[in-house]
Write a protein that holds these residues in place. Structure first.
Motif, mmCIF file in Angstrom:
data_model
loop_
_atom_site.group_PDB
_atom_site.id
_atom_site.type_symbol
_atom_site.label_atom_id
_atom_site.label_comp_id
_atom_site.label_asym_id
_atom_site.label_seq_id
_atom_site.Cartn_x
_atom_site.Cartn_y
_atom_site.Cartn_z
ATOM 1 N N VAL A 159 0.628 -1.105 -0.033
ATOM 2 C CA VAL A 159 0.081 -0.322 -0.088
ATOM 3 C C VAL A 159 0.841 1.336 0.148
ATOM 4 O O VAL A 159 1.390 1.297 0.713
ATOM 5 C CB VAL A 159 -0.908 0.255 1.108
ATOM 6 N N ARG A 160 0.968 2.251 -0.872
ATOM 7 C CA ARG A 160 1.772 3.714 -0.995
ATOM 8 C C ARG A 160 1.382 4.341 0.228
ATOM 9 O O ARG A 160 1.035 3.928 0.702
ATOM 10 C CB ARG A 160 1.346 3.922 -2.787
ATOM 11 N N SER A 161 2.832 4.552 0.674
ATOM 12 C CA SER A 161 3.095 5.652 1.154
ATOM 13 C C SER A 161 1.613 6.600 1.295
ATOM 14 O O SER A 161 1.455 7.617 -0.154
ATOM 15 C CB SER A 161 4.136 6.449 1.988
ATOM 16 N N GLN A 214 -0.288 8.585 -6.644
ATOM 17 C CA GLN A 214 -1.314 7.716 -6.198
ATOM 18 C C GLN A 214 -0.965 7.261 -4.769
ATOM 19 O O GLN A 214 -0.900 5.974 -4.376
ATOM 20 C CB GLN A 214 -0.887 6.114 -6.903
ATOM 21 N N PRO A 215 -1.396 8.185 -3.648
ATOM 22 C CA PRO A 215 -0.821 7.710 -2.330
ATOM 23 C C PRO A 215 -1.908 6.082 -2.156
ATOM 24 O O PRO A 215 -3.265 6.794 -2.056
ATOM 25 C CB PRO A 215 -1.237 9.291 -1.802
ATOM 26 N N GLY A 216 -1.946 5.944 -1.065
ATOM 27 C CA GLY A 216 -2.729 4.976 -0.711
ATOM 28 C C GLY A 216 -3.194 4.242 -1.525
ATOM 29 O O GLY A 216 -3.903 2.127 -1.202
ATOM 30 N N GLU A 217 -2.994 3.876 -2.885
ATOM 31 C CA GLU A 217 -3.040 2.402 -3.876
ATOM 32 C C GLU A 217 -2.404 1.607 -3.678
ATOM 33 O O GLU A 217 -1.244 1.184 -3.263
ATOM 34 C CB GLU A 217 -2.807 3.389 -4.692
ATOM 35 N N VAL A 218 -3.124 0.217 -3.792
ATOM 36 C CA VAL A 218 -2.656 -1.099 -3.335
ATOM 37 C C VAL A 218 -1.786 -0.552 -4.488
ATOM 38 O O VAL A 218 -2.007 -0.715 -5.604
ATOM 39 C CB VAL A 218 -3.361 -2.364 -3.792
ATOM 40 N N CYS A 219 -0.019 -1.265 -4.569
ATOM 41 C CA CYS A 219 0.499 -1.746 -6.172
ATOM 42 C C CYS A 219 1.742 -2.919 -6.149
ATOM 43 O O CYS A 219 1.965 -3.360 -4.394
ATOM 44 C CB CYS A 219 1.689 -0.331 -6.215
ATOM 45 N N HIS A 221 3.083 2.806 3.068
ATOM 46 C CA HIS A 221 2.745 2.809 3.803
ATOM 47 C C HIS A 221 2.560 1.096 4.980
ATOM 48 O O HIS A 221 2.448 1.105 6.143
ATOM 49 C CB HIS A 221 1.436 2.807 3.663
ATOM 50 N N GLU A 222 1.975 -0.041 4.475
ATOM 51 C CA GLU A 222 1.880 -0.987 4.490
ATOM 52 C C GLU A 222 2.132 -2.899 3.464
ATOM 53 O O GLU A 222 2.027 -1.942 2.499
ATOM 54 C CB GLU A 222 0.788 -1.989 5.273
#
Length: 211
Positions: free
Chosen positions: A45-47, A53-58, A128-129
């Motif tokens: 999960v992007r910081s 794209q903050p908070g997006e899954v990648c 982020h995680e």
């Protein structure tokens, strides 16, 4: 300029992408890890502090650097920087393919196995995680497919008077497929879902052919 000089120029020329002589190359890794006796896919999960794209899954990945000997090395380096892994922990790397994004970058997708027993040490500046999803989940569940249209919107000052049909010119609308995977509270979509879907189709085809 004569024919001979043109011939010399073209002989020395390295073919490129017209309109983008130096395309931006990105590499990503679809990481597989063994967990509780089965293979899982690792996601980030992007910081929320990231500009894009903050908070997006990648998947881990990023732009190729000049010091990278191979685009595969970019995927390994970015994985180590983002998840805190060591290069020797990234093994069995395969090239899935190259994705030409309609939004600019050329993305080289790889799959690889992470020999990692302890938890990841995520780089908080970028991640982020991280979380994992059993590979079997994607083998059993197809993505939900939606479609968008990519349209042309000329900017102010565009010289309509210089083209046939002027302001009534019929610009082409390009349809684009978006895939969505849903797992618990996570939504996997965009280029990540497109790479994942392609990877799953490859291994499902091989599995089906072996039956």
């Amino acid at each position: 300029m004569n024919l001979a000089s043109i011939r010399d120029k073209l002989t020395e020329h390295t073919p490129h992408y017209i309109g983008r002589a130096r395309p931006v190359n990105f590499s990503v890794l679809l990481p597989l890890v063994e967990k509780e006796g089965e293979l899982h896919v690792v996601f980030e999960v992007r910081s929320f502090h990231m500009r894009r794209q903050p908070g997006e899954v990648c998947f881990p990945g990023g732009m190729a650097d000049e010091e990278d000997d191979h685009l595969k090395d970019t995927a390994i380096r970015e994985t180590c920087e983002e998840l805190g892994t060591r290069p020797e922990e990234v093994t069995d790397i395969w090239k899935i393919g190259t994705l030409f994004s309609p939004f600019g970058p050329k993305i080289h997708a790889y799959a690889g196995f992470l020999k990692r027993e302890e938890k990841f040490t995520e780089n908080p500046a970028e991640v982020h995680e991280s979380f994992t999803v059993p590979l079997s989940y994607f083998l059993k569940n197809d993505p939900v497919v939606h479609h968008i249209d990519i349209e042309v919107h000329p900017r102010e000052g565009f010289p309509y008077e210089d083209i046939a049909n002027g302001k009534t010119y019929e610009w082409q609308t390009v349809p684009y497929e978006e895939n969505f995977y849903y797992f618990e509270d996570k939504v996997i979509w965009g280029l990540t879902a497109q790479i994942l879907k392609d990877f799953v189709s490859i291994i499902k085809e091989k599995h089906d052919n072996s039956l």
